[in-house]
Write an enzyme that holds these catalytic residues in place. Structure first.
Site, short mmCIF file in Angstrom:
data_model
loop_
_atom_site.label_atom_id
_atom_site.label_comp_id
_atom_site.label_asym_id
_atom_site.label_seq_id
_atom_site.Cartn_x
_atom_site.Cartn_y
_atom_site.Cartn_z
N ASP A 3 -1.50 -0.55 9.21
CA ASP A 3 -3.03 -0.42 9.43
C ASP A 3 -3.60 -1.44 8.63
O ASP A 3 -3.03 -2.24 8.13
CB ASP A 3 -3.33 0.98 8.55
CG ASP A 3 -2.53 0.84 7.08
OD1 ASP A 3 -3.37 0.47 5.98
OD2 ASP A 3 -1.31 1.14 6.74
N ASP B 192 -6.19 -2.22 5.72
CA ASP B 192 -6.54 -1.66 4.73
C ASP B 192 -7.96 -1.13 4.40
O ASP B 192 -8.71 -1.89 5.18
CB ASP B 192 -6.16 -2.61 3.33
CG ASP B 192 -5.68 -1.71 2.05
OD1 ASP B 192 -4.97 -0.81 2.02
OD2 ASP B 192 -6.30 -1.98 0.94
#
Length: 268
Positions: A202, A204
């Protein structure tokens, strides 16, 4: 007796690796490791596997028995450690799905016991925290893998605020993680070669708009890449160099260590 030469420490979503193995419970001066260590043969090498969080993710990142884990691997004969982990991205140099071998570490943890040194003057040289031989084998195993960048390790178990995330990005750091410290330093204190391979799951919280990082998102992307990551690790293990003479071990030559390194000094 050496049961294994190489170890893989599995991260979030990575709880098994070897098809045919024997489990070895190991008692350590630091309590029990996260799980009994599985040992089998892969690419002609004796390989140990240890799930960092336990077989059912029993241990959150701030409560992993890091000292027991590394000591148990060294006691079984391990000299080289490959450490896959899930990370968030802090920079547009990486994107979800990327595999990265960082070359620097920033430790922002604060509740963990970071060393085996409990007395005396033993100061670990750690300017370059990862083994160049293990990092090189990982990089050579996948032409699309990215090399370089700093990984900041936060305490957890919560994810960062947007302000924290932006601060880390402003420092020029590339990846964010919760388990890379003190694992890397403990491996070096035990004279083992160690390097992580990070899967970006992902971006952040400070690196994107929206709701921020979500646990289910992290686990789902890691699981979707397990086959790819397992293949990379197998190829890297096959290409690992001889650890003898590596600075990850020889730093302690002539140093009076005040803690036990199990199994003797290993290849120096």
């Amino acid at each position: 007796m050496s049961f294994a030469e190489v170890a893989v420490i599995g991260g979030t979503g990575f709880y098994s690796f070897l098809d045919d193995y024997e489990e070895h419970p190991v008692e350590t001066p630091y309590g029990a490791p996260s799980a009994p260590v599985a040992v089998g043969t892969l690419a002609g090498r004796r390989v140990a596997f240890l799930p960092r969080h336990g077989p059912h993710h029993e241990h959150p990142p701030h409560a992993i028995p890091y000292r027991a884990n590394l000591w148990a691997l060294r006691a079984l004969g391990v000299r080289q450690v490959l450490a896959p982990c899930a990370v968030g991205g802090l920079s547009d140099a990486v994107a979800p799905g990327d595999l990265v071998v960082p070359d620097q570490l920033v430790d922002r943890t604060f509740r963990r016991v970071p060393s085996y040194v409990e007395r005396g003057a033993v100061h670990l040289p750690f300017a370059d925290p990862y083994c160049p031989g293990v990092s090189g084998a990982l990089a050579a195993a996948d032409p699309e893998l990215k090399v370089g960048g700093a990984m900041v390790v936060i305490e957890g178990p919560r994810f960062s605020t947007r302000a924290e995330s932006r601060h880390y990005a402003d420092q020029g750091w590339t990846l964010i993680n919760m388990t890379g410290a003190p694992e890397a330093a403990l491996a070096r204190e035990l004279r083992m070669c160690y390097a992580p391979v990070a899967l970006v799951t992902d971006m952040d919280a400070g690196a994107e708009v929206g709701d921020g990082v979500d646990q289910e998102e992290v686990v789902a992307l890691f699981r979707a890449n397990l086959e790819r990551l397992s293949g990379l690790l197998a190829r890297a293990i096959e290409g690992l160099p001889d650890p003898r003479g590596c600075g990850c071990s020889t730093w302690a030559d002539g140093v009076e260590l005040t803690y036990e390194v199990p199994g003797g000094i290993g290849p120096g």
